[in-house]
Scaffold this motif. Sequence first.
Motif, PDB file in Angstrom:
ATOM      1  N   GLN A 246       0.829  -1.203   0.000  1.00  0.00           N
ATOM      2  CA  GLN A 246       0.000   0.000   0.000  1.00  0.00           C
ATOM      3  C   GLN A 246       0.862   1.252   0.000  1.00  0.00           C
ATOM      4  OE1 GLN A 246      -3.142   0.002  -0.502  1.00  0.00           O
ATOM      5  NE2 GLN A 246      -3.437   2.212  -0.330  1.00  0.00           N
ATOM      6  N   HIS A 249       2.143   1.661  -3.485  1.00  0.00           N
ATOM      7  CA  HIS A 249       1.063   2.123  -4.364  1.00  0.00           C
ATOM      8  C   HIS A 249       0.815   3.619  -4.179  1.00  0.00           C
ATOM      9  CE1 HIS A 249      -2.789   2.235  -6.435  1.00  0.00           C
ATOM     10  NE2 HIS A 249      -3.303   2.819  -5.361  1.00  0.00           N
ATOM     11  N   GLU A 250       0.733   4.062  -2.935  1.00  0.00           N
ATOM     12  CA  GLU A 250       0.459   5.481  -2.673  1.00  0.00           C
ATOM     13  C   GLU A 250       1.605   6.371  -3.177  1.00  0.00           C
ATOM     14  OE1 GLU A 250      -0.265   5.557   1.490  1.00  0.00           O
ATOM     15  OE2 GLU A 250      -2.231   4.566   1.322  1.00  0.00           O
ATOM     16  N   GLU A 252       3.612   5.644  -5.671  1.00  0.00           N
ATOM     17  CA  GLU A 252       3.527   5.639  -7.127  1.00  0.00           C
ATOM     18  C   GLU A 252       2.403   6.546  -7.622  1.00  0.00           C
ATOM     19  OE1 GLU A 252       1.853   2.553 -10.273  1.00  0.00           O
ATOM     20  OE2 GLU A 252       3.538   1.741  -9.137  1.00  0.00           O
ATOM     21  N   GLN A 253       1.276   6.531  -6.941  1.00  0.00           N
ATOM     22  CA  GLN A 253       0.152   7.374  -7.339  1.00  0.00           C
ATOM     23  C   GLN A 253       0.506   8.855  -7.209  1.00  0.00           C
ATOM     24  OE1 GLN A 253      -1.358   4.732  -8.945  1.00  0.00           O
ATOM     25  NE2 GLN A 253      -3.082   6.135  -8.677  1.00  0.00           N
ATOM     26  N   ARG A 256       2.715   9.666 -10.134  1.00  0.00           N
ATOM     27  CA  ARG A 256       1.892   9.741 -11.342  1.00  0.00           C
ATOM     28  C   ARG A 256       1.170  11.084 -11.430  1.00  0.00           C
ATOM     29  NH1 ARG A 256       0.541   5.344 -14.355  1.00  0.00           N
ATOM     30  NH2 ARG A 256       1.338   3.324 -13.667  1.00  0.00           N
ATOM     31  N   ALA A 257       0.607  11.510 -10.297  1.00  0.00           N
ATOM     32  CA  ALA A 257      -0.132  12.773 -10.283  1.00  0.00           C
ATOM     33  C   ALA A 257       0.795  13.949 -10.585  1.00  0.00           C
ATOM     34  CB  ALA A 257      -0.808  12.954  -8.922  1.00  0.00           C
ATOM     35  N   GLN A 260       1.684  13.841 -14.301  1.00  0.00           N
ATOM     36  CA  GLN A 260       0.533  14.195 -15.127  1.00  0.00           C
ATOM     37  C   GLN A 260       0.283  15.700 -15.096  1.00  0.00           C
ATOM     38  OE1 GLN A 260      -1.152  11.718 -16.992  1.00  0.00           O
ATOM     39  NE2 GLN A 260      -1.720  13.616 -18.055  1.00  0.00           N
ATOM     40  N   ALA A 288       2.900  -0.690 -12.276  1.00  0.00           N
ATOM     41  CA  ALA A 288       1.501  -0.544 -11.831  1.00  0.00           C
ATOM     42  C   ALA A 288       1.309  -1.336 -10.540  1.00  0.00           C
ATOM     43  CB  ALA A 288       0.558  -1.027 -12.916  1.00  0.00           C
ATOM     44  N   GLU A 290      -0.419  -2.553  -7.486  1.00  0.00           N
ATOM     45  CA  GLU A 290      -1.854  -2.625  -7.208  1.00  0.00           C
ATOM     46  C   GLU A 290      -2.149  -2.148  -5.795  1.00  0.00           C
ATOM     47  OE1 GLU A 290      -5.472  -5.932  -7.454  1.00  0.00           O
ATOM     48  OE2 GLU A 290      -3.373  -6.527  -7.641  1.00  0.00           O
ATOM     49  N   ALA A 291      -3.235  -1.408  -5.646  1.00  0.00           N
ATOM     50  CA  ALA A 291      -3.661  -1.001  -4.317  1.00  0.00           C
ATOM     51  C   ALA A 291      -4.113  -2.224  -3.538  1.00  0.00           C
ATOM     52  CB  ALA A 291      -4.805  -0.001  -4.405  1.00  0.00           C
TER      53      ALA A 291
END
Length: 619
Positions: A246, A249-250, A252-253, A256-257, A260, A288, A290-291
Motif C-alpha cells: 500500500q 502504491h500510494e 507511485e500514485q 503519477r499525479a 501528469q 503498476a 496494485e492497491a
Amino acid sequence: MIAFRNFALRRGERLLLSNVDLALHAGWRVGVVGRNGAGKSSLFAALMGDVEPDAGDLDLPGKLRIASVAQETPALPDSALDFVLSGDAAVHAALAMEAAALAAEDWEAVAEAHRRLEEMHGYDGRARAGRLLHGLGFPAETHEKPVAEFSGGWRVRLNLAHALMTPSDLLLLDEPTNHLDLDAVVWLEEWLKRFDGTLLVISHDREFLDNVATHILHLHDGTAKLYTGNYTDFERQRAEHLRQQQIAHEKEQAERAHLQRFIDRFKAKASKARQAQSRIKRLAKLAATEAVRSERALRIEFPAPAKRPDALLSLREADCGYGPQARVLSRVTFALQAGDRIGLLGPNGAGKSTLVKTLVGELAPLQGERRAHPDLRVGYFAQHTVESLRAGTSPLDHLRALAPDASNQELRDFLGKWNFPGERAFEDIETFSGGERARLALALIAWRRPNVLLLDEPTNHLDLDMREALAEALAEFEGAIVMVSHDRHLIGLVCDSFWRVAGGKLGPFDGDLDDYAAWLRARPEGGAPEATPARSARGDVAPALPAQAKPKINTFKLQKAEDRVARLERALAECEAQLADPAVYADPGRLAELGRTQLQLRAELDAAETELLALYEGA
C-alpha cells in the motif's frame, strides 16, 4: 524437491491458480491455507496425478511415494488393526505370507517371509499399527473389531491411520483434525513433527498449523505465495507485505499525479515539449503497483437474549446414556449459571455429546434429575445439524419456517448479516458448501435469541475467516455457553473454564488448554486416558494426580503383566533369531518345532499386551 513452473489450474470455466512458480523442499511441513474454493483440494489432486495442469509444469521427484487419506472406507470385514497395517502393503503382504506358510508348515516359505521382513524391518508392523490406533483414540478392545462395524467418523480416523502407516516421501492431509477430539489432535501433532518426509496439510485449525507447519502456502485470488514459519508467522508477514504494498502504491500514485500535472501544463508549449515527452515516457514506465484491496471481514452476531435468568440449567446426580444397558456417564452434577463459558474436554466416545444431549433435553437422565429455568431458551448445534437442513429449500425458506409472521425484508436483512445477501437468500442449499450450510445452521440458532448456546463441534465445516467471525461473535454473546470443539483457538478465546469427560465421569479441569495439551504430551503412551490432571500448590500441572477419586490400580498385577510381556518379547526375539539362521533349515524337524513355538509365543504375547493395556486403561 517439488517444483511448480508457471503452473495453472482450472475447475470448469473458473481459473483457480495461474503463474505459480515455487519449490517445496524435502522435509518441509507446509500448511496450505486459503478461503473455501481457492483451489486447495484441486492442488492436492494435481500432486496425486488425478488432474493435469492447464498450463505450465509440476515437477515431482522420480519414484516419489505419496500417501493421502481416502475419502471413503468400504464396509470391510477386516479388523481395524489389519486395515491399518495394510497401509504398509509390503509388510502386510510379508506377514500374511508368513502366517499362511506357518499354517501350511511350509518352512521354505516361512524362511522367505522372514527374509522379507528382515529386509524391510517389518517385525514391528503390528505394533506400529496398534500405536497409531491407540494414538487416534481407538481403545484396545476395538483393534480386532471389523471395519464395517465402525461409524462414519471412526472410519475417517481409520483412513487417517492407514495413511500414516503408509511409507511415504510426500504425505497429503486434507483437514485431518475434523473428526478428531483434542486428545487425538495433540497426539497427531507430535506424530507429524517426527515425520521425516514432506508434509502438505490443508487445515483451518490455526493452533494445529502453529504447532506443525514450518511453511505456509497461501492460495488467494488465483495466486500461491509461500511463507516461512507457522500460521502466526504467516499472518505477521502477510500484514507487513500488504502494508508495504500500500505504501508503494500510494507513492507511485503521488508520482503519477505529479508527472501528469507537468504534462498537462506544458505539453502545448514548444519550449517544454521535450520535457513533457520525457515525463510521458516516465509515466508509461511506472510499475503498476496494485492497491491493497481490503477483504471484507466476515462479521456475524448472536442477538442479546430476550431474558437472562441466573440459574439456567442443572443436572443433579444424573446418569446419562441411552438406556440401562447403555449408561455412558454416572452421577453427574453440573450447574450452568448466567455468564458461564464452559469448554468440555476428553476423548471421543467418552460421553461429551451424550452430556450435551442430556443438557439440551434430547436425552432424559436415566437416574437423577435435570432442572431447567422456565425462561431457558437453548440454541443447540449438534454434529448432525448441518445434515438436517432440508434439501431443495433456500435460507429464506428455513428462516420463514421459524418466523412465519415476519416480513420478507426483515428475514432478508437478518440473512444478509450472516453473509447471505441479495439473491443468495433464495438459492437452493444443495448448491452450498459445507461451510455455508454450517453458517446457515448457526444463523437459524441466532434467530431464536437463545440465552444458552450448547455447541458440539461447530467448526468442522468452517474456514479460518468464519472461525474468526464465530469466535468474535461468541466472545460478545451475552448468554451462557457450553462447547465441545477440537479447535483450541476458538475454545480458548471463548471459554474461561473447562470440564473433562472421561471414564464415565464429569469433573472440573483446573488449568487452561496449554496445561491440558502439556499433560496429554506428558502421559506415557498407553497410559490411563481417563485420569484428569489437577494443579499442585505451586500452580503447575501435576499429571500423575487424578482430579477425582478412581479405583487404584493393583501395582502387583501391573508389574506382573509388564514382566510377562517383557519375557515373551525376549523369547519371541530369540526364536525369530534362530529362524533367521540359514543352518536351521538343514534340520526340518528343528525348523518345524521353531515355527510352532513362534506361533505360540505370538499368540501369548498378543494376549499379554491386551491384558497390560486393559490394566493401564483401568488405572
